[in-house]
Scaffold this motif. Structure first.
Motif, PDB file in Angstrom:
ATOM      1  N   GLN A  14     -29.011  31.545  -1.561  1.00 58.51           N
ATOM      2  CA  GLN A  14     -29.259  31.905  -2.961  1.00 58.51           C
ATOM      3  C   GLN A  14     -28.211  32.881  -3.480  1.00 58.51           C
ATOM      4  N   SER A  15     -27.924  33.903  -2.712  1.00 59.14           N
ATOM      5  CA  SER A  15     -26.951  34.913  -3.121  1.00 59.14           C
ATOM      6  C   SER A  15     -25.562  34.311  -3.261  1.00 59.14           C
ATOM      7  N   THR A  16     -25.178  33.494  -2.291  1.00 63.15           N
ATOM      8  CA  THR A  16     -23.857  32.858  -2.324  1.00 63.15           C
ATOM      9  C   THR A  16     -23.745  31.905  -3.504  1.00 63.15           C
ATOM     10  N   ALA A  17     -24.773  31.108  -3.733  1.00 66.39           N
ATOM     11  CA  ALA A  17     -24.753  30.164  -4.859  1.00 66.39           C
ATOM     12  C   ALA A  17     -24.626  30.911  -6.183  1.00 66.39           C
ATOM     13  N   ARG A  18     -25.341  32.006  -6.322  1.00 64.04           N
ATOM     14  CA  ARG A  18     -25.275  32.803  -7.555  1.00 64.04           C
ATOM     15  C   ARG A  18     -23.862  33.356  -7.765  1.00 64.04           C
ATOM     16  N   ARG A 115     -11.492  26.347  -3.611  1.00 69.83           N
ATOM     17  CA  ARG A 115     -10.398  26.815  -2.745  1.00 69.83           C
ATOM     18  C   ARG A 115     -10.607  28.282  -2.382  1.00 69.83           C
ATOM     19  N   ASP A 116     -10.985  29.091  -3.358  1.00 69.16           N
ATOM     20  CA  ASP A 116     -11.187  30.521  -3.116  1.00 69.16           C
ATOM     21  C   ASP A 116     -12.375  30.792  -2.194  1.00 69.16           C
ATOM     22  N   ILE A 117     -13.466  30.053  -2.389  1.00 73.10           N
ATOM     23  CA  ILE A 117     -14.674  30.346  -1.603  1.00 73.10           C
ATOM     24  C   ILE A 117     -14.605  29.798  -0.185  1.00 73.10           C
ATOM     25  N   THR A 118     -13.703  28.856   0.043  1.00 74.68           N
ATOM     26  CA  THR A 118     -13.557  28.315   1.410  1.00 74.68           C
ATOM     27  C   THR A 118     -12.293  28.832   2.078  1.00 74.68           C
ATOM     28  N   TYR A 119     -11.692  29.841   1.492  1.00 70.61           N
ATOM     29  CA  TYR A 119     -10.478  30.432   2.047  1.00 70.61           C
ATOM     30  C   TYR A 119     -10.725  30.855   3.498  1.00 70.61           C
ATOM     31  N   GLY A 120      -9.807  30.512   4.359  1.00 75.31           N
ATOM     32  CA  GLY A 120      -9.916  30.897   5.758  1.00 75.31           C
ATOM     33  C   GLY A 120     -10.597  29.861   6.633  1.00 75.31           C
ATOM     34  N   LEU A 121     -11.210  28.859   6.027  1.00 75.02           N
ATOM     35  CA  LEU A 121     -11.819  27.794   6.813  1.00 75.02           C
ATOM     36  C   LEU A 121     -10.747  26.745   7.117  1.00 75.02           C
ATOM     37  N   ASN A 122     -10.706  26.303   8.372  1.00 70.52           N
ATOM     38  CA  ASN A 122      -9.790  25.207   8.659  1.00 70.52           C
ATOM     39  C   ASN A 122     -10.453  23.899   8.216  1.00 70.52           C
ATOM     40  N   HIS A 126     -14.371  23.169   7.233  1.00 70.19           N
ATOM     41  CA  HIS A 126     -14.702  22.757   5.867  1.00 70.19           C
ATOM     42  C   HIS A 126     -15.553  21.485   5.887  1.00 70.19           C
ATOM     43  N   VAL A 127     -15.158  20.521   6.694  1.00 72.63           N
ATOM     44  CA  VAL A 127     -15.921  19.273   6.821  1.00 72.63           C
ATOM     45  C   VAL A 127     -17.315  19.560   7.378  1.00 72.63           C
ATOM     46  N   THR A 128     -17.381  20.415   8.389  1.00 69.85           N
ATOM     47  CA  THR A 128     -18.677  20.779   8.976  1.00 69.85           C
ATOM     48  C   THR A 128     -19.560  21.469   7.947  1.00 69.85           C
TER      49      THR A 128
END
Length: 159
Positions: A14-18, A115-122, A126-128
């Motif tokens: 919830q917090s992340t979605a907001r 792109r910003d919220i998944t920064y640092g994920l390979n 990201h697929v997982t």
């Protein structure tokens, strides 16, 4: 039972979605768009000429919310309403030239936010993440359906 220092998944989601919605809303505001308007514009970009009722159902919001948002989008020059060819009492919503132009801006804002919220994920992470979120979404949809069936049975006097 939740451990003392453990944050429930529901709180995190919830917090992340907001926060994600806020980031996107800030980007969209630069183009003069308000929260929720992007979803209507993108829906019309895929299938122009929808009725307000079908937009509401598709987006999972109440018809008055869509009607209000459409009125604002019309004032801004992004959409126009026209009567149906079959039934002039039925209005359909269409993108204007400016509405079609803003679609690319919305898509770019969404891509930048993702792109910003998944920064640092390979790529594998990201697929997982997408697979796990998809599974969670399916679980939530199934629970909503089950609950709506229970409520419908209860209203019909079965319980």
């Amino acid at each position: 039972m939740i451990e003392k220092n453990q944050i429930p998944a529901l709180d995190i989601v919830q917090s992340t979605a907001r926060m994600m919605k806020t980031l996107l809303a800030r980007r969209l505001y630069e183009f003069g768009l308000y929260a929720g308007q992007d979803r209507i514009i993108l829906s019309l970009a895929l299938n122009d000429g929808q009725s307000p009722g079908s937009l509401a159902k598709q987006l999972g919001v109440k018809p008055p919310t869509v009607t209000k948002t459409i009125a604002r989008l019309q004032e801004q020059g992004f959409v126009t309403k026209r009567g149906s060819h079959k039934d002039q009492r039925q209005l359909h919503v269409f993108l204007t030239k400016d509405g079609h132009k803003v679609v690319k801006l919305i898509e770019a804002a969404i891509a930048a936010t993702e792109r910003d919220i998944t920064y640092g994920l390979n790529e594998n992470e990201h697929v997982t993440l997408l697979k796990l979120l998809g599974r969670i979404q399916k679980n939530v949809e199934e629970q909503q359906l089950e609950l709506s069936n229970i409520y419908a049975e209860n209203e019909n006097g079965i319980f």
